[in-house]
Motif scaffolding. Sequence first.
Motif, PDB file in Angstrom:
ATOM      1  N   GLU A  28       0.827  -1.202   0.000  1.00 14.99           N
ATOM      2  CA  GLU A  28       0.000   0.000   0.000  1.00 14.99           C
ATOM      3  C   GLU A  28       0.866   1.259   0.000  1.00 14.99           C
ATOM      4  O   GLU A  28       0.550   2.253  -0.652  1.00 14.99           O
ATOM      5  CB  GLU A  28      -0.918   0.008   1.220  1.00 14.99           C
ATOM      6  CG  GLU A  28      -2.046  -0.993   1.152  1.00 14.99           C
ATOM      7  CD  GLU A  28      -3.111  -0.597   0.138  1.00 14.99           C
ATOM      8  OE1 GLU A  28      -3.452   0.585   0.055  1.00 14.99           O
ATOM      9  OE2 GLU A  28      -3.593  -1.498  -0.573  1.00 14.99           O
ATOM     10  N   THR A  50      -5.893   7.071   2.152  1.00  7.92           N
ATOM     11  CA  THR A  50      -5.843   5.621   1.979  1.00  7.92           C
ATOM     12  C   THR A  50      -6.227   4.886   3.256  1.00  7.92           C
ATOM     13  O   THR A  50      -6.943   3.874   3.215  1.00  7.92           O
ATOM     14  CB  THR A  50      -4.437   5.190   1.533  1.00  7.92           C
ATOM     15  OG1 THR A  50      -4.064   5.907   0.349  1.00  7.92           O
ATOM     16  CG2 THR A  50      -4.384   3.702   1.242  1.00  7.92           C
ATOM     17  N   ASN A  89      -9.339   2.332   3.766  1.00  7.31           N
ATOM     18  CA  ASN A  89      -9.166   0.962   4.238  1.00  7.31           C
ATOM     19  C   ASN A  89     -10.011   0.669   5.475  1.00  7.31           C
ATOM     20  O   ASN A  89     -10.470  -0.466   5.682  1.00  7.31           O
ATOM     21  CB  ASN A  89      -7.685   0.682   4.525  1.00  7.31           C
ATOM     22  CG  ASN A  89      -6.876   0.545   3.250  1.00  7.31           C
ATOM     23  OD1 ASN A  89      -7.425   0.317   2.183  1.00  7.31           O
ATOM     24  ND2 ASN A  89      -5.568   0.695   3.347  1.00  7.31           N
TER      25      ASN A  89
END
Length: 403
Positions: A67, A309, A313
């Motif tokens: 990631e 991000t 998530n």
Amino acid sequence: MYTVYSLPNIILPFFGGLLVDKFGFKLMTMVFSLFMTLGQGILYYGATVNSLNLMIAGRLFFGLGGECINIVLTAVLFLWFEDSEITFAQGLKFSFARLSSIVNYNLSPIFFGYRKSVIDPLKMGFLFSFLATVLAILLIIIIASKENDMKKKGKDTSRGSIRDIVKNFAKLPGAFWVINLMSMCFYLNIIPFNTVAAGLFTHKWMDRAHHHVSNDMNVGRLLSIPYLVGVVLFPICGRLVDKIGSRLYFLFFAALLLLTSHSFFLMVYPILPLVLMGFAYSAFGGILGPLLTYVIHQRYFGSAYGLVTSFLNIGLSVSPIIIASIRASLITFDYVQIFFIGMSLITILMVSFLWRLDERMNIQLNNVKPNKIYEIKSPASEADSIEVPLLTEENGKLQIRKA
């Protein structure tokens, strides 16, 4: 294995983004790419010696880099194309990413079929990871050249301390948080949907019409439709936005398409809704990331994108639990689709909020080249910069002098 990869990435992207802003693109590109290659190598070796512990360790290392390397690459992209064609560049990046996913889905079963073992697919994964590390070294050389050019032009390439970067989060504008929530709501309509699509398609269409979703292969082909549409349309939409602007119009139209798509799943065979979803994905997904360049200073691209991000998530971790609860308590898939329709409506609401903020903050996101929040002078600062003439008396006469 997927849990070992995904759970740490609820918070790791945030810290990965901090490290990018603190230590720079070159170092962190190398570190994260090495984590990926090392992790894939350990996973492959663990499979050859039948060691589950080694395989889990490999997935953990791979997750540490997987990631975070995306955050570095996106931040580099934002820096490189900050002044031109940024949406087109992001569209190309997404297009290649989706194309690689399609290639993986098709090649992995072929390699698995040779010996009916996961070893061959994992070996290919390790070789591709090694190739990615070689390309990372090439990227580092290109980044160094870019930073040298920026220094020659007098641009600031210095890095702040972790303390300064964390302090910056308290000053993030409202537009950033709206973009953050909008991103999470949009992707909750795409990624979690894939986890229930097979059941939905079978439940709604197994015994209807002349077309039947009869097995996993057919479902997989159907679910590849949005990504195939995206491969083609991501760069086209990006190029169009860079040429004519109208970002908020594109976002609003894409959100409406997404709402239409999820509504149609209850009424028609999945092909049309999936094509509409692909159109929405192409327009919305390619525009979202570059919006950050207009509300965040380039020095904080890494930490800002890492925060986005991490929020995404978190949403992707919670949403399957909600969907499973709806499915278990209400039995029918219709209510699951109502959940996605609700998320689509919230996405439309977030676009409307962003539009309102755009007008208030004078970002002008619908222009070809929007303003950047950190470069917009407030009325007070502009007033302070005006030279006000003063009247003074000298030798019995009024004289005008500048303040």
